[in-house]
Design an enzyme around this catalytic site. Structure first.
Site: not given
Ligand code: GLU
Length: 468
Positions: A244-246, A248
């Site tokens: 996920s974006k979180r 990276g």
């Protein structure tokens, strides 16, 4: 006759699309292509708060870059609202759905009571037509519309990835298919779309497994057979978290800008959830030819950026020289280099590709082919001391008339070193610094050959003058 294969990719245009997301497009695309079927793009934009046109553009851009061409669409769910409303009206009329007037407060009360009894919270069916004969709809309450889920029995399907899955109907609530303001809910729109678009195979992330039995029940209520389902395990980070974006994950187009080849990304993503024997490197055509749902893996793949780099390098090695050169050009230009000021990019790329993994790194490493380097005087002095200076001066003179080929250049370098009692690498390193401004280049005889006599002589002369 079996109907033609029809698959779809149905992204929600929220946030940006990363590699884990686009992988859900790759497999339905490959399956449709393999069987001469139809691949459809459907944008699920009913979450109007979070959907953006930038996200839609990023999805289209990513698919275009990776060559995941669709035959139909993009369809937008927001443009199909009338159709969903019509189906809901029809379901109400046929008793397949009903209005539920429970208020949020009542629902909360029910929930709390069930929890207190140690039960799983679920809607108790109090507004189902058979239970609500004596209920008068309260005034001032806009009802939700619920699907009348079958009572008793169960739903089962043979998931093409996960095998047989069975759920008892009693586990399933009467799903809300329209909100109080009349807007249809997500699970419902998906069914209407998959039905209208005649989807034969739903290949999607396994975060939707829980929705599937509900969707199958709606299909059946509407008198249709559900499609085949294949639920893909999530892509994990190396640490085992959901990508996920979180954690990276970068956007798909970032890989394009970072100098990855689309065929390498397709190859890497395919391997992240599917296998064909031990084949690690394959072309898009091979992938399509080999693709089969039975090759999909039921365990989650882990994203590994080193492996992606390796796959990219392998694809760079396999590209024809001209093609690799053509792909390198925009990266050279972005690095501020004038492509016409040096050798043709193809041979430069061929020379560099053995040690380089991306086009960005390659453009970086190709710098001295297109711009005159200006190594610092002190650095030069270190490399061009004692007999090395004489060897380089000899070579500078010799290069004026030398038959300009890699072999003759190599022989001249060795001979010049020998005359000064030096080892060839000493002279070669000095030559690298002087002509390329770096001690790190591929075989220097090959580099000099490509740079050409005039450039090499000019740089040698300027460098020798600089250290004097
Ligand atoms: N829109 C959903 C998502 O982006 C996919 C729904 C589906 O494939 O059925 O996760």
């Amino acid at each position: 006759m079996t109907p033609p294969i029809r698959t779809r990719f149905a992204p929600s245009p929220t946030g940006y699309i990363h590699l884990g997301n686009i992988r859900s497009a790759l497999f339905p695309w490959a399956f449709a292509r393999k069987h001469g079927g139809v691949f459809i793009l459907r944008i699920e934009d009913t979450d109007t708060e979070r959907s953006t046109s930038e996200a839609v553009d990023a999805i289209l851009g990513a698919m275009e870059w990776l060559g995941l061409d669709c035959d139909e669409g993009p369809y937008f769910q927001m443009e199909r609202m009338d159709r969903y409303r019509a189906v809901i009206a029809d379901m109400l009329a046929r008793g397949l759905a009903y209005r539920c007037y429970m208020t949020p407060a009542e629902l909360e009360q029910l929930r709390a009571a069930q929890m207190a009894r140690g039960e799983k919270p679920r809607y108790d069916g109090r507004w189902r037509p058979e239970n609500a004969v004596d209920n008068t709809p309260p005034s001032g309450i806009a009802p939700v519309i619920r699907f009348r889920n079958p009572v008793g029995g169960g739903v089962a399907w043979d998931d093409a990835v996960k095998g047989r899955i069975e759920i008892a109907n009693d586990e399933l609530d009467d799903l809300v298919i329209a909100r109080p303001d009349g807007t249809p809910t997500y699970n419902f729109c998906v069914v209407v779309d998959d039905l209208d678009m005649k989807i034969t195979h739903v290949i999607r992330g396994d975060d939707h497994v829980n929705n599937t039995p509900r969707q199958i029940n709606i299909f059946r209520a509407l008198g249709a057979d559900p499609p085949v389902y294949a639920h893909l395990p999530t892509v994990l980070t190396p640490e085992g978290e959901k990508l996920s974006k979180r954690h990276g994950a970068r956007s798909v187009l970032q890989y394009r800008d970072d100098g990855y080849l689309p065929e390498a990304v397709v190859n890497y993503l395919a391997r992240l959830g599917w296998a064909h024997g031990n084949d690690e490197i394959f072309s898009r055509e091979q992938f399509v030819a080999w693709f089969d749902l039975s090759g999909l893996s039921s365990s989650p793949g882990r994203f590994d950026s080193d492996k992606l780099k390796w796959v990219n390098q392998e694809h760079m090695k396999r590209l024809p020289e001209d093609e690799l050169g053509r792909r390198l050009v925009p990266f050279l230009e972005r690095a501020g280099l004038d492509v016409n000021a040096g050798p043709a990019p193809g041979p430069v790329a061929t020379l560099l590709r053995d040690r380089i993994a991306t086009l960005t790194e390659m453009a970086d490493a190709a710098h001295y082919f297109y711009a005159t380097p200006h190594p610092a005087r002190e650095t030069l002095a270190e490399y061009v001391a004692d007999g090395r200076r004489q060897a380089l001066a000899d070579l500078a003179a010799e290069f004026a008339t030398l038959d300009w080929r890699r072999e003759t250049i190599g022989t001249a370098l060795k001979a010049a070193a020998g005359r000064q009692g030096l080892k060839p690498p000493q002279v070669m390193m000095a030559m690298r610094m002087l002509v390329c401004g770096t001690p790190q280049t591929p075989a220097i005889d090959a580099v000099l050959t490509l740079l050409g006599r005039e450039t090499v002589r000019a740089r040698l002369a300027a460098g020798l003058e600089n250290v004097d």
